[in-house]
Design a protein around this motif. Structure first.
Motif, mmCIF file in Angstrom:
data_model
loop_
_atom_site.group_PDB
_atom_site.id
_atom_site.type_symbol
_atom_site.label_atom_id
_atom_site.label_comp_id
_atom_site.label_asym_id
_atom_site.label_seq_id
_atom_site.Cartn_x
_atom_site.Cartn_y
_atom_site.Cartn_z
ATOM 1 N N SER A 245 0.835 -1.199 0.000
ATOM 2 C CA SER A 245 0.000 0.000 0.000
ATOM 3 C C SER A 245 0.873 1.254 0.000
ATOM 4 C CB SER A 245 -0.917 0.010 1.232
ATOM 5 O OG SER A 245 -1.558 1.264 1.373
ATOM 6 N N VAL A 246 0.718 2.082 -1.042
ATOM 7 C CA VAL A 246 1.421 3.364 -1.118
ATOM 8 C C VAL A 246 0.377 4.465 -1.229
ATOM 9 C CG1 VAL A 246 2.968 4.822 -2.466
ATOM 10 C CG2 VAL A 246 3.510 2.403 -2.143
ATOM 11 N N CYS A 247 0.439 5.431 -0.311
ATOM 12 C CA CYS A 247 -0.496 6.544 -0.291
ATOM 13 C C CYS A 247 0.264 7.837 -0.546
ATOM 14 C CB CYS A 247 -1.222 6.621 1.048
ATOM 15 S SG CYS A 247 -2.073 5.084 1.507
ATOM 16 N N ALA A 248 -0.300 8.711 -1.380
ATOM 17 C CA ALA A 248 0.388 9.934 -1.774
ATOM 18 C C ALA A 248 -0.606 11.073 -1.884
ATOM 19 C CB ALA A 248 1.123 9.719 -3.100
ATOM 20 N N ARG A 249 -0.064 12.290 -1.979
ATOM 21 C CA ARG A 249 -0.889 13.497 -2.081
ATOM 22 C C ARG A 249 -0.716 14.130 -3.453
ATOM 23 N NH1 ARG A 249 -3.126 17.111 1.433
ATOM 24 N NH2 ARG A 249 -2.037 16.351 3.275
ATOM 25 N N ALA A 250 -1.841 14.519 -4.053
ATOM 26 C CA ALA A 250 -1.831 15.333 -5.263
ATOM 27 C C ALA A 250 -2.003 16.792 -4.845
ATOM 28 C CB ALA A 250 -2.949 14.915 -6.216
ATOM 29 N N TYR A 251 -1.202 17.655 -5.397
ATOM 30 C CA TYR A 251 -1.087 19.055 -4.997
ATOM 31 C C TYR A 251 -2.446 19.757 -4.937
ATOM 32 C CZ TYR A 251 0.801 23.873 -5.255
ATOM 33 O OH TYR A 251 1.137 25.181 -5.021
ATOM 34 N N ALA A 253 -5.321 18.865 -4.199
ATOM 35 C CA ALA A 253 -6.434 18.176 -4.869
ATOM 36 C C ALA A 253 -6.953 17.016 -4.037
ATOM 37 C CB ALA A 253 -5.996 17.685 -6.252
ATOM 38 N N THR A 254 -6.143 15.979 -3.859
ATOM 39 C CA THR A 254 -6.600 14.769 -3.188
ATOM 40 C C THR A 254 -5.456 14.105 -2.442
ATOM 41 O OG1 THR A 254 -6.077 13.401 -5.105
ATOM 42 C CG2 THR A 254 -8.317 14.278 -4.996
ATOM 43 N N VAL A 255 -5.820 13.151 -1.584
ATOM 44 C CA VAL A 255 -4.898 12.121 -1.113
ATOM 45 C C VAL A 255 -5.506 10.791 -1.551
ATOM 46 C CG1 VAL A 255 -4.044 13.445 0.863
ATOM 47 C CG2 VAL A 255 -5.993 11.913 1.160
#
Length: 381
Positions: A245-251, A253-255
């Motif tokens: 599981s890899v979780c990231a943030r979009a600038y 906008a979203t996680v």
């Protein structure tokens, strides 16, 4: 400052045609000052934290990524100084200078280190000496990744490349179509098993590290809006990995979280920030533009808790360690919160200057770097 201004202050114009857009967007900014940060109430320490060691480096005025490999921590300063530290003792393993101002770094495997200068040079160091340097095709804002005796780099023109760690020979290079504007902030790049996982625009992409071919792509955010500024959704900051599981943030906008074993999106939720994430097997943690600290459930993205007492404070990405969540802010405080509900456990002031990078964990030591060049090792009691 409105979101348009905020975006324009942190993007790089890659094509001449975007220059007029940049000027027009800046002209439209209102100049409204940011609200005053919330006052912090007195804190009674519930969890003890002691300073184990400290060293000094020159000022850190670029978006530093502090690298951890085992017990070794590698940091860099704006003047090109790179230092590798044994987090157990706080002793320097070596210190060197790359011969130019740093704009991206630092990456390391505990022996070999890499950073990028303002002259677009990728510089490899080992044992306190420059091993080699190579000119890149474009500016770079993401710290190099050092893994498997290779150095992986992503430049602002959407080129991902691999370099032999010892010789500096380029092994492969793959370029995607670049947008007019990209963020002047560290993006996402990490190793997950035998896959290189990078952020390209608003997508996580799994790449074969042997030859640069794509294995899968998963969108965390899709561009929206009517101009290039509004359509910026680059993945930014630290990603949270637990197993596949890899979780990231979009600038702004979203996680979202991706199952990298299948290359499929698990969930996304609206979020507004440019800072990265941390997490554990239960929660994903992040800090928002307005100073809120949020925990999302890792399995489905539903919000587990939120605290708003840091309203309008500029916070770093968090570090989840033990039973606590550690967050720095631009006024020089280090906040220690409970991972269960965000309650304050302690508050520290390393040297009074802004915390320059997301805190990291090396062994049993939390390492914090300040804007004035203080590198501090803390150990919870």
């Amino acid at each position: 400052m409105n979101s348009c201004c905020r975006s324009m202050l942190s993007v790089s114009v890659l094509r001449a045609g975007a220059a007029a857009l940049a000027i027009a967007a800046l002209a439209a900014c209102s100049g409204t000052p940011k609200p005053k940060p919330a006052e912090l109430p007195p804190v009674q320490a519930v969890m003890g934290v002691r300073q184990a060691w400290t060293i000094r480096i020159p000022k850190v005025e670029f978006p530093l990524v502090t690298d951890v490999s085992g017990d070794m921590v590698t940091v860099g300063s704006s003047d090109g100084t790179v230092v590798m530290i044994d987090a157990r003792s706080g002793q320097e393993a070596w210190r060197a200078n790359v011969g130019g101002a740093l704009v991206a770094g630092v990456g390391s495997d505990g022996s070999l280190a890499a950073a990028v200068t303002s002259d677009n040079e990728l510089v490899a160091l080992q044992g306190g000496k420059v091993l080699w340097r190579q000119r890149l095709t474009a500016q770079t804002y993401t710290a190099p990744l050092v893994a498997g005796r290779r150095i992986f780099v992503q430049t602002a023109d959407r080129t991902t490349s691999a370099w032999d760690g010892q010789t500096g020979r380029r092994l492969w290079s793959q370029q995607r179509t670049a947008e007019n504007l990209v963020l002047k902030r560290p993006g996402v790049m990490l190793a997950v098993g035998d896959t290189l996982v990078v952020g390209i625009g608003g997508r996580l992409v799994g790449i074969n590290p042997a030859n640069g071919s794509s294995r899968w792509e998963s969108p965390i955010a899709a561009p929206r809006g009517t101009n290039d500024v509004e359509r910026l959704v680059d993945l930014t900051g630290s990603a949270s990995r637990v197993g596949d599981s890899v979780c990231a943030r979009a600038y702004y906008a979203t996680v979202g979280c991706v199952d990298t074993s299948r290359g499929t999106l698990v969930w996304t939720k609206p979020a507004s920030s440019a800072e990265g994430l941390s997490g554990d097997d239960r929660f994903v943690y992040g800090t928002e533009e307005n100073g809120n600290v949020v925990a999302w459930r890792r399995n489905d993205g539903e919000r587990a808790w939120q605290v708003d007492r840091f309203k309008y404070r500029t916070l770093t990405a968090p570090l989840a360690v033990g039973r606590s969540l550690i967050i720095g802010d631009s006024t020089g405080f280090l906040h220690v919160l409970s991972r269960e509900d965000g309650a304050t456990l302690n508050r520290l002031t390393p040297d009074g200057s802004a915390i320059a990078a997301r805190p990291v964990l090396a062994g049993n030591t939390v390492v914090v770097v300040t804007r004035n060049g203080g590198v501090f090792g803390y150990r919870p009691e």
